[in-house]
Design an enzyme around this catalytic site. Structure first.
Site, PDB file in Angstrom:
ATOM      1  N   ASP A  10       0.866  -1.170   0.000  1.00 39.67           N
ATOM      2  CA  ASP A  10       0.000   0.000   0.000  1.00 39.67           C
ATOM      3  C   ASP A  10       0.915   1.236   0.000  1.00 39.67           C
ATOM      4  O   ASP A  10       2.112   1.124   0.323  1.00 39.67           O
ATOM      5  CB  ASP A  10      -0.879  -0.016   1.258  1.00 39.67           C
ATOM      6  CG  ASP A  10      -1.627   1.268   1.458  1.00 39.67           C
ATOM      7  OD1 ASP A  10      -2.251   1.752   0.505  1.00 39.67           O
ATOM      8  OD2 ASP A  10      -1.592   1.815   2.589  1.00 39.67           O
ATOM      9  N   ASP A  12      -0.357   5.056   0.777  1.00 41.27           N
ATOM     10  CA  ASP A  12      -0.721   6.100   1.750  1.00 41.27           C
ATOM     11  C   ASP A  12      -0.760   5.544   3.171  1.00 41.27           C
ATOM     12  O   ASP A  12      -1.513   4.610   3.459  1.00 41.27           O
ATOM     13  CB  ASP A  12      -2.067   6.705   1.381  1.00 41.27           C
ATOM     14  CG  ASP A  12      -1.996   7.404   0.033  1.00 41.27           C
ATOM     15  OD1 ASP A  12      -1.080   8.227  -0.134  1.00 41.27           O
ATOM     16  OD2 ASP A  12      -2.818   7.112  -0.842  1.00 41.27           O
TER      17      ASP A  12
HETATM   18  C1  XBP Z   1      -5.597   5.871   0.253  1.00 41.03           C
HETATM   19  C2  XBP Z   1      -6.674   6.808  -0.029  1.00 41.03           C
HETATM   20  C3  XBP Z   1      -6.464   7.795  -1.075  1.00 41.03           C
HETATM   21  C4  XBP Z   1      -5.873   9.091  -0.725  1.00 41.03           C
HETATM   22  C5  XBP Z   1      -6.264  10.121  -1.749  1.00 41.03           C
HETATM   23  O1  XBP Z   1      -6.109   4.653   0.760  1.00 41.03           O
HETATM   24  O2  XBP Z   1      -7.729   6.730   0.516  1.00 41.03           O
HETATM   25  O3  XBP Z   1      -7.733   8.071  -1.535  1.00 41.03           O
HETATM   26  O4  XBP Z   1      -6.335   9.497   0.538  1.00 41.03           O
HETATM   27  O5  XBP Z   1      -5.912   9.786  -3.028  1.00 41.03           O
HETATM   28  P1  XBP Z   1      -5.167   3.380   0.797  1.00 41.03           P
HETATM   29  P2  XBP Z   1      -6.696  10.427  -4.283  1.00 41.03           P
HETATM   30  O6  XBP Z   1      -3.915   3.757   1.516  1.00 41.03           O
HETATM   31  O7  XBP Z   1      -5.945   2.366   1.587  1.00 41.03           O
HETATM   32  O8  XBP Z   1      -4.928   2.942  -0.619  1.00 41.03           O
HETATM   33  O9  XBP Z   1      -7.133  11.781  -3.887  1.00 41.03           O
HETATM   34  O10 XBP Z   1      -5.683  10.444  -5.395  1.00 41.03           O
HETATM   35  O11 XBP Z   1      -7.872   9.531  -4.595  1.00 41.03           O
HETATM   36 MG    MG Z   2      -3.108   3.126   3.387  1.00 45.25          MG
END
Ligand code: XBP
Ligand code: MG
Length: 257
Positions: A10, A12
């Site tokens: 992952d 973020d």
């Molecule tokens: C990550 C997210 C993403 C970011 C925003 O979730 O929820 O939506 O917050 O990205 P994970 P965008 O780590 O579970 O993948 O604004 O580009 O959609």
């Molecule tokens: Mg995440």
């Protein structure tokens, strides 16, 4: 038991604390540019993180936090425009001031590559955001370190749906038994487990540490470095100070035994 062949990360919250210091800030910059007085504080943003995906998050905010907002007739285009501006701000933030990777991330990625493990990414975020983080915070050629980058709207159903991990495994040409996933959130854990992957390492952060990670093989605070040893929060004690390739193999065996 199948040998571990690939690591699927992952982005973020797992590779870097992009939510609080990247996405949240960029959303607020885009709102201000559009003349909207919306302020996603650190606390409010934590509540919004129940929804993955930036466009989906804006829609959820309007429905649950601003029910009286006079939305434009074409709400989806309005949100898409706001979100496109947010992506530009996010990319700029990755350059200046930039965002460090979490402890041990770069070390483990290098060790895994040296050991011949294949690397992939499975994230909800927009592909351009992944590029911006990897090239600025890891290495100029870091995108090439990953055989597969599964990101954003490539699958319509975002996490906690399993689709993004399934897609990444299809691209790798590997079954779940040969893959290990790295996540930071309950939505991510559900996505991984739904895909059939059982070998799952969670590194918590301030937004996620109290979430339910049932089904994860091991939960730790971070991947660990020489200066900053990691702590196992739940699961078997298979890690000594730092997550290394040997520990990954032990975790993988434990998950499938
Ligand atoms: C990550 C997210 C993403 C970011 C925003 O979730 O929820 O939506 O917050 O990205 P994970 P965008 O780590 O579970 O993948 O604004 O580009 O959609
Ligand atoms: Mg995440």
């Amino acid at each position: 038991m199948a040998k571990l062949e690939a690591l699927i990360f992952d982005v973020d919250g797992t590779l870097a604390n992009t939510e609080r210091d990247g996405h949240r800030v960029a959303f607020n910059q885009a709102f201000a540019e559009a003349g909207l007085d919306w302020d996603w504080t650190i606390d409010v943003y934590g509540q919004l993180l129940t929804v993955t995906g930036g466009k989906e998050r804006i829609k959820y905010f309007l429905q649950h936090f601003l029910p009286d907002f006079q939305a434009p007739a074409d709400l989806d285009s309005f949100i898409a425009e706001l979100h496109a501006a947010k992506t530009e701000y996010y990319k700029a933030l990755m350059v200046d001031p930039g965002l460090p990777l979490r402890p041990g991330v770069e070390r483990l990625l290098r060790e895994a590559r040296d050991a011949g493990l294949r690397l992939a990414i499975a994230t909800t975020t927009t592909p351009a955001n992944v590029t911006a983080l990897l090239t600025n915070s890891l290495a100029a050629d870091a995108e090439d370190w990953f055989e597969v980058i599964a990101a954003g709207d490539i699958v319509p159903a975002k996490k906690p749906a399993p689709d993004i991990f399934v897609w990444a495994m299809e691209q790798l040409g590997l079954p779940a038994e040969k893959c290990m996933a790295f996540e930071d959130s309950d939505n991510g854990v559900r996505s991984v487990l739904g895909s059939g992957i059982r070998s799952l390492l969670v590194t918590v952060n301030d937004y996620t540490r109290d979430q339910d990670f049932s089904g994860a093989t091991v939960v730790i605070d971070h991947l660990g470095t020489n200066e900053q040893p990691c702590k196992v929060l739940s699961g078997p004690e298979l890690i000594k100070d730092q997550v290394d390739v040997q520990a990954l193999e032990a975790i993988h065996r434990h998950a499938w035994k």
